[in-house]
Design a protein around this motif. Sequence first.
Motif, mmCIF file in Angstrom:
data_model
loop_
_atom_site.group_PDB
_atom_site.id
_atom_site.type_symbol
_atom_site.label_atom_id
_atom_site.label_comp_id
_atom_site.label_asym_id
_atom_site.label_seq_id
_atom_site.Cartn_x
_atom_site.Cartn_y
_atom_site.Cartn_z
ATOM 1 N N THR A 99 -7.335 -3.187 7.533
ATOM 2 C CA THR A 99 -6.513 -3.832 6.507
ATOM 3 C C THR A 99 -7.300 -4.693 5.526
ATOM 4 O O THR A 99 -6.769 -5.068 4.478
ATOM 5 C CB THR A 99 -5.427 -4.689 7.172
ATOM 6 O OG1 THR A 99 -6.053 -5.605 8.090
ATOM 7 C CG2 THR A 99 -4.441 -3.814 7.931
ATOM 8 N N CYS A 139 -4.945 1.286 5.159
ATOM 9 C CA CYS A 139 -5.971 0.391 4.601
ATOM 10 C C CYS A 139 -5.344 -0.316 3.400
ATOM 11 O O CYS A 139 -5.544 0.073 2.239
ATOM 12 C CB CYS A 139 -7.216 1.167 4.208
ATOM 13 S SG CYS A 139 -8.091 1.899 5.622
ATOM 14 N N THR A 140 -4.578 -1.337 3.669
ATOM 15 C CA THR A 140 -3.677 -1.932 2.683
ATOM 16 C C THR A 140 -4.390 -2.722 1.590
ATOM 17 O O THR A 140 -3.761 -3.090 0.591
ATOM 18 C CB THR A 140 -2.661 -2.847 3.378
ATOM 19 O OG1 THR A 140 -3.367 -3.802 4.189
ATOM 20 C CG2 THR A 140 -1.733 -2.031 4.274
ATOM 21 N N LEU A 191 -7.313 -1.544 0.147
ATOM 22 C CA LEU A 191 -8.209 -0.610 -0.535
ATOM 23 C C LEU A 191 -7.818 -0.470 -2.003
ATOM 24 O O LEU A 191 -6.702 -0.061 -2.331
ATOM 25 C CB LEU A 191 -8.167 0.750 0.152
ATOM 26 C CG LEU A 191 -9.082 1.835 -0.426
ATOM 27 C CD1 LEU A 191 -10.547 1.416 -0.270
ATOM 28 C CD2 LEU A 191 -8.830 3.174 0.269
ATOM 29 N N PHE A 225 -4.766 9.007 3.188
ATOM 30 C CA PHE A 225 -4.752 7.674 2.593
ATOM 31 C C PHE A 225 -3.334 7.102 2.549
ATOM 32 O O PHE A 225 -3.028 6.256 1.707
ATOM 33 C CB PHE A 225 -5.350 7.720 1.183
ATOM 34 C CG PHE A 225 -6.815 8.076 1.160
ATOM 35 C CD1 PHE A 225 -7.778 7.113 1.340
ATOM 36 C CD2 PHE A 225 -7.216 9.393 0.983
ATOM 37 C CE1 PHE A 225 -9.125 7.439 1.337
ATOM 38 C CE2 PHE A 225 -8.562 9.737 0.968
ATOM 39 C CZ PHE A 225 -9.523 8.758 1.150
ATOM 40 N N CYS A 248 -1.933 3.123 1.764
ATOM 41 C CA CYS A 248 -2.940 2.321 1.053
ATOM 42 C C CYS A 248 -2.240 1.681 -0.142
ATOM 43 O O CYS A 248 -2.330 2.169 -1.287
ATOM 44 C CB CYS A 248 -4.119 3.186 0.622
ATOM 45 S SG CYS A 248 -5.098 3.817 2.015
ATOM 46 N N LEU A 285 -3.929 0.709 -3.661
ATOM 47 C CA LEU A 285 -4.646 1.726 -4.423
ATOM 48 C C LEU A 285 -3.884 2.054 -5.708
ATOM 49 O O LEU A 285 -2.698 2.369 -5.667
ATOM 50 C CB LEU A 285 -4.808 2.977 -3.555
ATOM 51 C CG LEU A 285 -5.769 4.066 -4.029
ATOM 52 C CD1 LEU A 285 -7.190 3.507 -4.120
ATOM 53 C CD2 LEU A 285 -5.734 5.245 -3.058
ATOM 54 N N CYS A 342 1.782 4.945 -1.168
ATOM 55 C CA CYS A 342 0.784 4.231 -1.972
ATOM 56 C C CYS A 342 1.523 3.679 -3.185
ATOM 57 O O CYS A 342 1.476 4.231 -4.291
ATOM 58 C CB CYS A 342 -0.352 5.170 -2.378
ATOM 59 S SG CYS A 342 -1.377 5.706 -0.990
#
Length: 223
Positions: free
Chosen positions: A25, A47-48, A50, A67, A70, A73, A93
């Motif tokens: 994260t 992957c918050t 990213l 992804f 994320c 992003l 996203c």
Amino acid sequence: CTSLTSIDLPEGVTDIGEHAFNGCTSLTSIDLPESLTSIGNSAFSGCTSLTDLKLSKSISSMASSAFSGCTALEEVRIPSGMSTVGSYAFENCRSLKFVYIPSSVTKVGYGAFYGCGRDLAICFEGGSSAPSGWDTNWNYSYDNNNYLSFTHTLLNGLNNTGKTASGFYWFEYGGGEMEIIAYSGNAAKVIIPETINGKPVRLIREYAFAFDENLTTINLDDV
């Protein structure tokens, strides 16, 4: 891996396996090697933080949910040469505003952009309709049962985007200034236009000329 902030993988790495960096994260940037050919299921899911994603031109496939989640992003440029984008690859996203898909992509799975907002602009180099290998629901989003749309020149129904005859994709800001967001030509020398549709070019977006292997010279003198 909640404290990991960046990844710089060495040359020689060819595959990233399933869930390899899932839930990191604090991860803000990824620098992938040119040797990389595939990204596994949910490899970077959740992957918050990213914001910076550089996909190497050697990657041929991106698996399901690669992804997903994320949420920071904002922009994705799929490299020329990639053929497959898996189902739910960019699910949820929610900050994603721009995606560039080259004509090499022949398969996009169900709901690849599921949960992305309506203001997402999808620029497909290959034309105004999806190839037969793309899932019929590749662009489905649960936002009011909305289907994200795209054409070759008008992105997501917006009237302030388009493409010039020389291959520049553009975006017009409210003040009447132009931004170049991508280039789809194959020229070795490119002259950035001083104006598009009579309006001044003021910005060139990040990675606008990424993966243009033929390009040797860019003339910016008049911008």
